[in-house]
Design a protein around this motif. Structure first.
Motif, mmCIF file in Angstrom:
data_model
loop_
_atom_site.group_PDB
_atom_site.id
_atom_site.type_symbol
_atom_site.label_atom_id
_atom_site.label_comp_id
_atom_site.label_asym_id
_atom_site.label_seq_id
_atom_site.Cartn_x
_atom_site.Cartn_y
_atom_site.Cartn_z
ATOM 1 N N GLU A 1 -9.003 2.322 -6.937
ATOM 2 C CA GLU A 1 -8.086 1.219 -6.640
ATOM 3 C C GLU A 1 -7.931 1.086 -5.132
ATOM 4 O OE1 GLU A 1 -6.445 -1.121 -8.316
ATOM 5 O OE2 GLU A 1 -7.374 -0.535 -10.223
ATOM 6 N N GLU A 2 -7.903 -0.165 -4.660
ATOM 7 C CA GLU A 2 -7.817 -0.436 -3.239
ATOM 8 C C GLU A 2 -6.450 -1.008 -2.876
ATOM 9 O OE1 GLU A 2 -11.032 -3.012 -2.266
ATOM 10 O OE2 GLU A 2 -12.582 -1.511 -2.692
ATOM 11 N N GLY A 3 -6.058 -0.803 -1.628
ATOM 12 C CA GLY A 3 -4.820 -1.370 -1.118
ATOM 13 C C GLY A 3 -5.008 -1.916 0.279
ATOM 14 N N ARG A 4 -4.094 -2.785 0.668
ATOM 15 C CA ARG A 4 -4.171 -3.415 1.992
ATOM 16 C C ARG A 4 -2.753 -3.628 2.503
ATOM 17 N NH1 ARG A 4 -8.281 -8.303 2.707
ATOM 18 N NH2 ARG A 4 -9.621 -6.527 2.256
ATOM 19 N N TYR A 5 -2.558 -3.419 3.786
ATOM 20 C CA TYR A 5 -1.243 -3.601 4.393
ATOM 21 C C TYR A 5 -1.421 -4.231 5.766
ATOM 22 C CZ TYR A 5 3.096 -2.492 6.834
ATOM 23 O OH TYR A 5 4.238 -2.582 7.580
ATOM 24 N N ILE A 6 -0.717 -5.340 6.011
ATOM 25 C CA ILE A 6 -0.724 -6.003 7.315
ATOM 26 C C ILE A 6 0.480 -5.515 8.107
ATOM 27 C CG2 ILE A 6 -0.594 -8.203 8.524
ATOM 28 C CD1 ILE A 6 -1.903 -9.502 6.074
ATOM 29 N N LEU A 7 0.237 -4.995 9.300
ATOM 30 C CA LEU A 7 1.317 -4.418 10.094
ATOM 31 C C LEU A 7 2.332 -5.481 10.502
ATOM 32 C CD1 LEU A 7 -0.895 -2.144 10.264
ATOM 33 C CD2 LEU A 7 0.108 -1.572 12.479
ATOM 34 N N LYS A 8 3.587 -5.064 10.500
ATOM 35 C CA LYS A 8 4.683 -5.960 10.856
ATOM 36 C C LYS A 8 4.689 -6.256 12.347
ATOM 37 C CE LYS A 8 9.741 -6.070 10.864
ATOM 38 N NZ LYS A 8 10.966 -5.294 10.655
ATOM 39 N N GLU A 9 4.438 -5.231 13.159
ATOM 40 C CA GLU A 9 4.449 -5.378 14.619
ATOM 41 C C GLU A 9 3.041 -5.184 15.167
ATOM 42 O OE1 GLU A 9 6.922 -6.357 16.358
ATOM 43 O OE2 GLU A 9 8.502 -6.236 14.833
ATOM 44 N N LYS A 10 2.630 -6.083 16.037
ATOM 45 C CA LYS A 10 1.260 -6.101 16.522
ATOM 46 C C LYS A 10 0.865 -4.833 17.253
ATOM 47 C CE LYS A 10 -1.825 -8.919 19.404
ATOM 48 N NZ LYS A 10 -1.932 -10.141 20.236
ATOM 49 N N ASN A 11 1.786 -4.227 18.009
ATOM 50 C CA ASN A 11 1.444 -3.070 18.840
ATOM 51 C C ASN A 11 1.738 -1.727 18.170
ATOM 52 O OD1 ASN A 11 0.574 -4.690 21.029
ATOM 53 N ND2 ASN A 11 2.705 -4.988 21.675
ATOM 54 N N ASN A 12 2.072 -1.746 16.898
ATOM 55 C CA ASN A 12 2.357 -0.498 16.200
ATOM 56 C C ASN A 12 1.085 0.190 15.724
ATOM 57 O OD1 ASN A 12 5.078 -0.751 16.566
ATOM 58 N ND2 ASN A 12 5.567 -1.259 14.454
ATOM 59 N N GLY A 13 1.231 1.462 15.364
ATOM 60 C CA GLY A 13 0.157 2.219 14.739
ATOM 61 C C GLY A 13 0.597 2.662 13.350
ATOM 62 N N ILE A 14 -0.190 3.545 12.749
ATOM 63 C CA ILE A 14 0.074 4.037 11.396
ATOM 64 C C ILE A 14 0.039 5.564 11.393
ATOM 65 C CG2 ILE A 14 -0.900 4.262 9.059
ATOM 66 C CD1 ILE A 14 0.347 1.605 9.309
ATOM 67 N N PHE A 15 1.051 6.169 10.756
ATOM 68 C CA PHE A 15 0.972 7.576 10.365
ATOM 69 C C PHE A 15 0.853 7.601 8.851
ATOM 70 C CE2 PHE A 15 2.969 11.242 8.415
ATOM 71 C CZ PHE A 15 2.309 12.295 9.043
ATOM 72 N N GLY A 16 -0.176 8.267 8.339
ATOM 73 C CA GLY A 16 -0.358 8.363 6.896
ATOM 74 C C GLY A 16 -0.564 9.802 6.466
ATOM 75 N N MET A 17 -0.233 10.099 5.198
ATOM 76 C CA MET A 17 -0.429 11.444 4.654
ATOM 77 C C MET A 17 -0.754 11.346 3.179
ATOM 78 S SD MET A 17 2.111 14.742 4.801
ATOM 79 C CE MET A 17 1.606 16.319 4.099
ATOM 80 N N VAL A 18 -1.768 12.098 2.756
ATOM 81 C CA VAL A 18 -2.113 12.185 1.338
ATOM 82 C C VAL A 18 -1.320 13.336 0.729
ATOM 83 C CG1 VAL A 18 -3.936 12.665 -0.319
ATOM 84 C CG2 VAL A 18 -4.403 11.197 1.642
ATOM 85 N N ILE A 19 -0.481 13.029 -0.240
ATOM 86 C CA ILE A 19 0.321 14.047 -0.915
ATOM 87 C C ILE A 19 -0.483 14.693 -2.038
ATOM 88 C CG2 ILE A 19 2.481 14.501 -2.127
ATOM 89 C CD1 ILE A 19 2.737 13.621 0.816
ATOM 90 N N ASN A 20 -1.308 13.889 -2.695
ATOM 91 C CA ASN A 20 -2.133 14.408 -3.786
ATOM 92 C C ASN A 20 -3.431 13.614 -3.861
ATOM 93 O OD1 ASN A 20 -2.414 16.085 -6.305
ATOM 94 N ND2 ASN A 20 -2.553 14.048 -7.222
ATOM 95 N N GLY A 21 -4.541 14.327 -4.105
ATOM 96 C CA GLY A 21 -5.811 13.651 -4.300
ATOM 97 C C GLY A 21 -6.556 13.383 -3.013
ATOM 98 N N ALA A 22 -7.278 12.264 -2.987
ATOM 99 C CA ALA A 22 -8.094 11.903 -1.823
ATOM 100 C C ALA A 22 -8.126 10.384 -1.675
ATOM 101 C CB ALA A 22 -9.508 12.456 -1.960
#
Length: 220
Positions: free
Chosen positions: A159-180
């Motif tokens: 399954e795929e997902g997509r997210y458009i950032l709210k603020e142009k100059n922001n970055g993303i911190f992400g973490m996988v809790i389970n799986g890959a």
């Protein structure tokens, strides 16, 4: 075509665990900059494994917003009600204080993710949010909708997902809790984290069943 952007993967295999008689604590992420003028700058992400029938103190600084997210087990945050997976305590701290996390189970450990942000706070507050993790392939707001762009969700394989950032100059911190997941064309696996900059739209794909991911849009 997906454009590669600057990133840093924080592998769980290289994480150092500080062991005590009551808990094992690991730095998932720490912002080494002494100060940040950005509102809601990400300061620190910690993983606490609290041993059965034990408790541990967490130190909060003034002007911090802190999220307590149980990954498994049941815990009590200070004198709040007992929470477990699918519930989140959000605490906003106007002054330095210590918070007690107690594992209320006598026969198994508990695992709690603690996420700290800089935020100007005028008075202490807390709330408990419910997360709907039964609905698959959907992102849940962790707190307060688009005023605080942080998300968590369970995804089926491929399954795929997509997210458009709210603020142009922001970055993303992400973490996988389970799986890959393939996260912006980068492989991140169980308990790995990632920072991505210079991005306007995030794309990800689950590579395993029951894959659980969280991410925050953060100032650079």
């Amino acid at each position: 075509m997906l454009v590669q952007t600057p990133s840093k993967i924080l592998k769980s295999d290289y994480r150092f665990w500080d062991l005590s008689s009551s808990a094992a604590v690991a730095d998932v992420y720490r912002n080494d900059r002494k100060e940040s003028s950005a509102a809601l700058a990400l300061c620190e992400v910690l993983e606490f494994v609290i041993y059965k029938d034990s408790q541990n103190l967490v130190t909060l600084k003034a002007n911090q917003k802190v999220i307590f997210l149980p990954l498994y087990g049941k815990v009590r945050i200070n004198d709040f009600k007992v929470i477990e997976t699918g519930e989140v305590v959000v605490l906003e701290s106007a002054e330095n204080q210590n918070v007690m996390i107690k594992n209320v189970l006598a026969n198994e450990d508990a695992d709690v993710l603690i996420i700290k942000f800089n935020k100007k706070i005028t008075e202490n507050s807390y709330r408990i949010n419910q997360l709907d993790l039964e609905i698959r392939n959907k992102l849940n707001f962790i707190d307060l909708g688009f005023n605080f762009p942080g998300f968590i969700g369970v995804f089926d394989g491929r399954e795929e997902g997509r997210y458009i950032l709210k603020e142009k100059n922001n970055g993303i911190f992400g973490m996988v809790i389970n799986g890959a997941f393939e996260f912006q064309n980068r492989l991140i696996e169980n308990r790995d984290a990632i920072l991505i900059w210079d991005i306007e739209e995030l794309e990800f794909e689950a590579l395993s069943e029951n894959a659980l991911i969280l991410f925050f849009e953060i100032p650079e």
